[in-house]
Design a protein around this motif. Structure first.
Motif, short mmCIF file in Angstrom:
data_model
loop_
_atom_site.label_atom_id
_atom_site.label_comp_id
_atom_site.label_asym_id
_atom_site.label_seq_id
_atom_site.Cartn_x
_atom_site.Cartn_y
_atom_site.Cartn_z
N SER A 207 -76.36 22.64 -26.35
CA SER A 207 -77.34 21.88 -25.55
C SER A 207 -78.34 22.81 -24.87
CB SER A 207 -76.63 21.01 -24.51
OG SER A 207 -75.83 21.80 -23.64
N TYR A 212 -80.92 18.08 -24.98
CA TYR A 212 -80.14 16.86 -25.21
C TYR A 212 -80.94 15.65 -24.77
CZ TYR A 212 -78.93 17.83 -20.28
OH TYR A 212 -78.97 18.13 -18.95
N GLU A 213 -80.57 14.51 -25.36
CA GLU A 213 -81.18 13.23 -25.02
C GLU A 213 -80.47 12.62 -23.82
OE1 GLU A 213 -83.82 12.05 -26.40
OE2 GLU A 213 -83.98 13.13 -28.31
N LYS A 214 -81.17 11.77 -23.13
CA LYS A 214 -80.55 11.04 -22.02
C LYS A 214 -79.37 10.24 -22.53
CE LYS A 214 -81.63 7.57 -18.49
NZ LYS A 214 -82.68 6.68 -17.91
N ALA A 216 -76.63 11.48 -23.77
CA ALA A 216 -75.93 12.13 -24.90
C ALA A 216 -74.48 12.40 -24.56
CB ALA A 216 -76.64 13.42 -25.27
N ALA A 220 -75.48 13.53 -18.64
CA ALA A 220 -76.82 13.71 -19.21
C ALA A 220 -77.71 12.56 -18.73
CB ALA A 220 -76.75 13.74 -20.73
N GLN A 262 -82.57 18.94 -34.10
CA GLN A 262 -82.39 17.71 -33.35
C GLN A 262 -81.72 18.03 -32.03
OE1 GLN A 262 -80.12 15.06 -35.84
NE2 GLN A 262 -81.81 14.69 -37.27
N ARG A 263 -82.15 17.34 -30.97
CA ARG A 263 -81.46 17.49 -29.69
C ARG A 263 -80.05 16.92 -29.81
NH1 ARG A 263 -86.22 14.83 -27.40
NH2 ARG A 263 -87.78 16.42 -26.87
N VAL A 264 -79.16 17.39 -28.93
CA VAL A 264 -77.81 16.82 -28.87
C VAL A 264 -77.94 15.34 -28.50
CG1 VAL A 264 -75.57 16.89 -27.70
CG2 VAL A 264 -76.79 19.02 -28.22
N GLY A 265 -77.29 14.48 -29.31
CA GLY A 265 -77.37 13.03 -29.05
C GLY A 265 -78.62 12.38 -29.61
N GLY A 266 -79.43 13.14 -30.32
CA GLY A 266 -80.67 12.60 -30.87
C GLY A 266 -80.63 12.52 -32.38
N SER A 267 -81.61 11.81 -32.97
CA SER A 267 -81.69 11.69 -34.42
C SER A 267 -83.07 12.09 -34.94
CB SER A 267 -81.38 10.25 -34.85
OG SER A 267 -82.26 9.34 -34.20
#
Length: 453
Positions: A207, A212-214, A216, A220, A262-267
């Protein structure tokens, strides 16, 4: 040729000192008063000033003040009569390099002048490094052959997008090299972002690098950009990259290949333009062979490798580094310590420096804090630097003064061969590899010392 300016209102002293110092190979200039000396200094390069204290009009201490205003680096040595000792003490506090009592000893004069000239040349080298090299490479100090090789590679690779792997022991200045490369590239006005892969827990490193995404993971609460996004259009420095887990190495490889992640938790794929400079104190080739580092990532990182030499391999740079750090510490600690005396400098040369440049800076900071005057002495150094190392003592134990040099060297060589064979479980090919010699050469040596029939 180094130039010495001698200042004295007594003509006999000017003649004697001119002859004495000319025989030592110096160009000698003379002045019979302070104002005349100042005119020479303004118009002629001078390496050291040797001046009497007691002179009509402007005395030696007043001349020292004026010289300090003109050129604070110019060493000044003052000659005093017995009655002028208080003035000499005052002059030393104001920055005089030394004071010598009249009637003087010729050897004392020569020694003091030699010290002054060496100091002047050293400071001139420092100024060169701070201006010419400093404009390119920042605070990297060094003129040794080993550092010249580093600078040569840096100059060739600096303004390219090429990935660089910096290899060196802890404390050698790997991040300074990375910053120097960034500063000398077309990315210099963009961010330089640094992360120590060994200092961040493995669970957080992903991360930190990719953001990371909100939502995630727990905690976060908002979107966070990672180091790659922050470094967009600039340089990302990955320190101790050899500590990265295999799983994270795969993701780093993708960024190097595709310049996206890609950010953690993102696509969503995020495109970046980042130059990566990595550093390690490990042998990554050995890590690859051991299965701890991916071969494909190693080849991606190791496009150009810069090996930063340890301090023990560039000891000729020690005086330059000492002068650099003393100047830096003057600003940090508010204490003016101008030099290291010869006995203490011998300890600096003898020390192995396992902590490299970082250890040197820490030793000097300690010495400046403890120093009672303006010169660091042996008493200001850590106890382990004052005493001979185990290696020094071991060498002394091996020396046989009765046998002479050749026999002593043979004795040392035989002992090393026996140790290598023991370490290699008596496998000659392996022992030869450890010693860096051919197997036939090893067998010749073994026969020589009666280790083979």
């Amino acid at each position: 040729m180094s130039t010495v300016l001698v200042v004295d209102d007594e003509r006999n002293y000017l003649i004697v000192l001119d002859d004495l110092l000319s025989e030592e190979g110096y160009e000698v200039l003379t002045a019979s008063s302070g104002p005349e000396a100042l005119e020479i200094i303004k118009n002629t390069p001078v390496h050291t000033v040797l001046s009497d204290i007691k002179m009509p009009g402007m005395n030696g201490v007043e001349l020292l003040d004026e010289i300090r205003n003109l050129d604070s680096d110019l060493p000044v040595i003052l000659m005093t009569a017995f009655a002028e000792v208080d003035q000499a003490v005052e002059a030393m506090k104001k920055g005089a390099l030394d004071h010598i009592q009249k009637p003087f000893d010729n050897e004392e004069i020569k020694k003091a002048v030699r010290r002054g000239v060496e100091k002047r040349l050293l400071l001139q080298n420092i100024r060169y490094l701070q201006t010419e090299l400093g404009a390119l490479w920042g605070n990297i100090v060094g003129k040794s052959k080993a550092m010249e090789r580093v600078f040569t590679i840096m100059k060739k690779v600096a303004d390219t997008p090429t990935t660089v792997l910096i290899h060196g022991e802890s404390g050698t200045g790997k991040e300074l090299i990375a910053r120097g490369l960034h500063k000398s590239s077309s990315r210099a006005n963009a961010p330089f972002v640094s992360i120590n892969c060994a200092a961040v827990p493995e669970t957080l490193l992903e991360s930190e690098l990719f953001g990371y995404e909100k939502g995630a993971f727990t905690g976060a609460y908002s979107l966070k950009q990672g180091k790659f996004e922050v470094a967009d259009k600039g340089t990302l420095f990955l320190d101790e990259v050899g500590e990265m887990s295999l799983g994270l190495q795969v993701k780093l490889l993708r960024v190097l290949q595709e310049q996206e992640f890609q950010r953690v938790g993102g696509s969503k794929d995020i495109k970046v333009d980042v130059r990566v400079i990595a550093a390690t104190n490990k042998d990554l080739k050995e890590e690859v062979d051991a299965g701890r580092f991916r071969a494909d990532l190693y080849f991606r990182l190791n496009v150009v490798q810069i090996r930063v030499p340890p301090l023990r391999e560039r000891k000729e740079d020690i005086p330059l580094l000492v002068a650099h750090f003393l100047k830096k510490l003057e600003g940090k600690l508010g204490r003016t310590v101008r030099e290291v005396d010869p006995a203490a400098m011998s300890c600096f040369y003898r020390h192995v420096w396992p902590g490299n440049i970082r250890e040197l800076e820490n030793v000097l900071e300690r010495a400046v804090v403890l120093c009672k005057g303006s010169t660091i002495t042996v008493d200001d150094l850590p106890i382990e630097m004052r005493e001979p190392s185990e290696i020094d003592r071991g060498v002394e134990d091996l020396i046989s003064w009765e046998k002479g040099l050749a026999a002593t060297l043979d004795s040392i060589e035989e002992r090393i061969i026996r140790l290598a064979l023991k370490k290699a479980d008596n496998v000659q090919a392996q022992a030869a590899k450890l010693l860096g010699v051919s197997r036939s050469n090893l067998q010749y040596k073994m026969k020589k010392y009666g280790m083979l029939s």
